[in-house]
Design an enzyme around this catalytic site. Structure first.
Site, PDB file in Angstrom:
ATOM      1  N   ASP A  79       0.834  -1.205   0.000  1.00 12.53           N
ATOM      2  CA  ASP A  79       0.000   0.000   0.000  1.00 12.53           C
ATOM      3  C   ASP A  79       0.870   1.257   0.000  1.00 12.53           C
ATOM      4  O   ASP A  79       1.862   1.337   0.742  1.00 12.53           O
ATOM      5  CB  ASP A  79      -0.865  -0.036   1.274  1.00 12.53           C
ATOM      6  CG  ASP A  79      -1.949   1.024   1.290  1.00 12.53           C
ATOM      7  OD1 ASP A  79      -2.825   0.992   0.427  1.00 12.53           O
ATOM      8  OD2 ASP A  79      -1.929   1.887   2.202  1.00 12.53           O
ATOM      9  N   GLU A 129      14.386 -15.596   0.381  1.00 11.69           N
ATOM     10  CA  GLU A 129      14.843 -16.652   1.297  1.00 11.69           C
ATOM     11  C   GLU A 129      13.826 -17.778   1.391  1.00 11.69           C
ATOM     12  O   GLU A 129      14.125 -18.858   1.879  1.00 11.69           O
ATOM     13  CB  GLU A 129      15.019 -16.101   2.723  1.00 11.69           C
ATOM     14  CG  GLU A 129      16.231 -15.258   2.941  1.00 11.69           C
ATOM     15  CD  GLU A 129      16.163 -14.615   4.333  1.00 11.69           C
ATOM     16  OE1 GLU A 129      15.491 -15.162   5.235  1.00 11.69           O
ATOM     17  OE2 GLU A 129      16.768 -13.542   4.478  1.00 11.69           O
TER      18      GLU A 129
HETATM   19  C1  GLC Z   1      -4.281   3.021  -0.697  1.00 10.97           C
HETATM   20  C2  GLC Z   1      -5.521   2.175  -0.575  1.00 10.97           C
HETATM   21  C3  GLC Z   1      -6.649   3.043  -0.142  1.00 10.97           C
HETATM   22  C4  GLC Z   1      -6.308   3.639   1.192  1.00 10.97           C
HETATM   23  C5  GLC Z   1      -4.990   4.388   1.151  1.00 10.97           C
HETATM   24  C6  GLC Z   1      -4.476   4.678   2.522  1.00 10.97           C
HETATM   25  O1  GLC Z   1      -4.383   3.965  -1.694  1.00 10.97           O
HETATM   26  O2  GLC Z   1      -5.763   1.514  -1.785  1.00 10.97           O
HETATM   27  O3  GLC Z   1      -7.851   2.345  -0.078  1.00 10.97           O
HETATM   28  O4  GLC Z   1      -7.324   4.512   1.604  1.00 10.97           O
HETATM   29  O5  GLC Z   1      -3.998   3.623   0.524  1.00 10.97           O
HETATM   30  O6  GLC Z   1      -4.038   3.513   3.147  1.00 10.97           O
END
Ligand code: GLC
Ligand code: CA
Length: 570
Positions: free
Chosen positions: A238, A284
């Site tokens: 993310d 790993e």
């Molecule tokens: C990413 C996710 C989104 C979230 C953001 C903050 O863009 O896809 O849904 O709100 O990160 O974590």
């Protein structure tokens, strides 16, 4: 070019063979890939599950891990190679789980760690891989570390794991810099009762971690190992472009370039060292473990995340965020995407929907398609449902015939539209809340799936509860309305995925054929693909056999507007 309507029709046929029986733990795609010496993700179809909206096994109105397990046969039948699960970790759910309070625990809302292990085991038994979401840019404010930071004085080791700074102004009453949150409003909140502020590029309940802190780095390596030890096949990372900030935290205007936020908090070189360290850990482990970057960066930057010692995939935001419905624009993005990934010897990904953007059938039902939710409600225009669905189906035939790996967002295989008329009081997205509705937010693409047209909650759960209400139209799209129905979107996806595998399209090569301004045409192996972006019918090449078409072809030799076909022969 125009012909009178004739009574004869060319049915949407698919030359298919029954699903091959394969030894447990191996999908047809991974077998093929292994034969070609390629890693499984090279051409994988990865299905995104948004757990809270997929299937609710216990009837509390929120989807859960046992619910996903119930649907594994459906996913197997659909023909996907892997699942990516959006977060199911312990979380106060301020951003639907993208605010993690404990990276090693399953939130009781979704089940238990045992439920996860069982799901993983069963998925693997069916030859389906599982990727989990990793949220390293920020934790929840309810994470033990942040709670400890709030209780500790400025300058303490506890605070050093986040980005606390003194405020500006005589009494520190102004934020340390002018950065804006992606979700709206300022990116700083004041620690209750003291002079310091903490940075949050997203919601105030999502404090950014300090990636210059060795404890943060060490902790995430352990988190990776925790899930790798359990057997996960990889991670979706993310906000991969956000972890490292310019150390000076200089003022910077909230600014986009080509639709992408830029500035001293995004896409800093320092992030790559982190991914190299993670890659060494993944390597790993036995089996092929992978990472896919959610790096919302300019196309020139994306290959940096895909270097041989970093991640294996990155989402193709150029394709996802493409505006308009024009052949040339698609061709340009496809060419550029293939060239960019080839330069670093990586696979290309193709994405048309996810949990952050308006569902493709609704985007493409607008007069000026664009990925941003504002395209729908703020402008007051409601999408043309039939046109949008027709285009989305054609687009799927294009997308799934391209070489590389593709992501399917849950419900996409049903042709599900966005919920565009969700009443304000249901909306939960922090984006909606922080902008006081100026940005409508992402709830409309996160509505629970319809499984049975006649059941309460459309079969999402055993009862009638559903954390967001489903629009009446969703009954038409229910799985049981489409299953076994020739020409339904679900059957179209099943056929596409099967033919894609049989013809090894994901591993193929694309060769363009000139077909005029409005039609894109290319060969990939023994398949010829045509898609008509125009408003008038186009001519189909003579002698080809129609393997699959996104609409009923009523006139032989003719490709209607907003329609795509896969041909073989002559
Ligand atoms: C990413 C996710 C989104 C979230 C953001 C903050 O863009 O896809 O849904 O709100 O990160 O974590
Ligand atoms: Ca539930």
């Amino acid at each position: 070019m125009f012909r009178r309507k004739r009574s004869s029709t060319v049915a949407m046929t698919a030359v298919t063979s029954p699903l091959e029986a394969l030894p447990g733990g191996t999908s047809a795609a991974s077998l093929q890939a292994a034969e070609a010496g390629l890693a499984w993700w090279t051409d994988a179809i990865i299905y995104q599950i948004y757990p809270r909206s997929f299937t609710d096994a216990n009837g509390d109105g929120i989807g859960d891990l046992p619910g996903i397990a119930l649907r594994l046969p459906y996913l197997k039948r659909l023909g996907v190679d892997a699942l990516w699960l959006s977060p199911f970790y312990q979380s106060p759910q301020a951003d639907a789980g993208y605010d993690v309070a404990d990276y090693r625990a399953v939130d009781p809302l979704f089940g238990t760690l045992e439920d996860f292990d069982r799901l993983l085991h069963e998925a693997h038994g069916l030859g389906i891989k599982v990727i989990v979401d990793l949220v390293p840019n920020h934790s929840s404010d309810e994470h033990a570390w942040f709670q400890a930071a709030l209780k500790s004085p400025p300058g303490s080791a506890e605070r050093a794991r986040y980005l606390f700074r003194d405020g500006r102004g005589a009494n520190g009453e102004l934020p340390p810099n002018n950065w804006q949150s992606v979700f709206g409003g300022q990116a700083w909140s004041r620690a209750p009762g003291d002079r310091q502020w903490y940075l949050h590029l997203f919601d105030s309940k999502q404090p950014d971690l300090n990636w210059d802190n060795p404890q943060v780095r060490a902790e995430f390596k352990e988190v990776l190992r925790f899930w790798l030890d359990r057997g996960v096949d990889g991670f979706r990372v993310d906000v991969a472009h956000g972890l490292v900030k310019d150390a000076e935290l200089p003022d910077a205007e909230h600014r986009k370039e080509n639709g992408i936020l830029v500035g001293p908090m995004w896409d800093q070189d320092g992030v790559h060292e982190i991914y190299r360290a993670w890659r060494r850990i993944l390597d790993e482990y036995p089996g092929e473990r992978m990472m896919v970057a959610e790096a919302v960066v300019g196309s020139h930057s994306r290959p940096n995340y895909l270097r041989p010692d970093e991640m294996q995939q990155a989402f193709n935001f150029d394709y996802l965020l493409l505006e308009g419905w024009e052949a040339a624009a698609f061709r340009n993005v496809i060419d550029a995407s293939l060239a960019l990934s080839a330069a670093v010897d990586a696979t290309t990904t193709w994405v048309t929907s996810n949990h952050d953007v308006v569902r493709a059938p609704s985007r493409y039902g607008l007069s000026r398609p664009g990925a941003h939710p504002k395209g729908i409600d703020a402008a007051g225009e409601q999408p043309d449902e039939a046109l949008g669905l027709r285009r989305a189906r054609a687009l799927a035939l294009l997308t799934l015939a391209l070489p590389g790996s593709a992501y399917i967002y849950q419900g996409e295989e049903l042709g599900l539209p966005e919920h565009t008329t969700l009443e304000t009081h249901y909306r939960q997205d922090p984006m909606f809340i922080r902008t006081r509705g100026a940005d409508i937010g992402r709830d409309g693409c996160r509505v629970p799936l319809p499984w049975e047209a006649q059941a309460p909650s459309l079969g999402f759960g055993p009862g009638d509860r559903s954390w967001l209400p489903q629009p009446a139209a969703y009954a038409r799209y229910a799985v049981d309305r489409q299953e076994g129905v020739a020409g339904s979107t679900l059957e179209l996806y099943r056929q596409m995925l099967q033919l894609r595998r049989e013809h090894a399209l994901g591993k193929g090569q694309l060769r363009w054929i000139d077909a005029g301004r409005d039609v894109l045409a290319f060969d990939n192996g023994d398949i010829r693909v045509l898609i008509n972006f125009g408003t008038e019918p186009a001519e189909l090449p003579a002698g080809g056999q129609v393997l699959l078409s996104s609409e009923l072809l009523e006139e032989p030799g003719e490709l209607p507007a907003n329609t795509a076909v896969w041909l073989t022969g002559p």
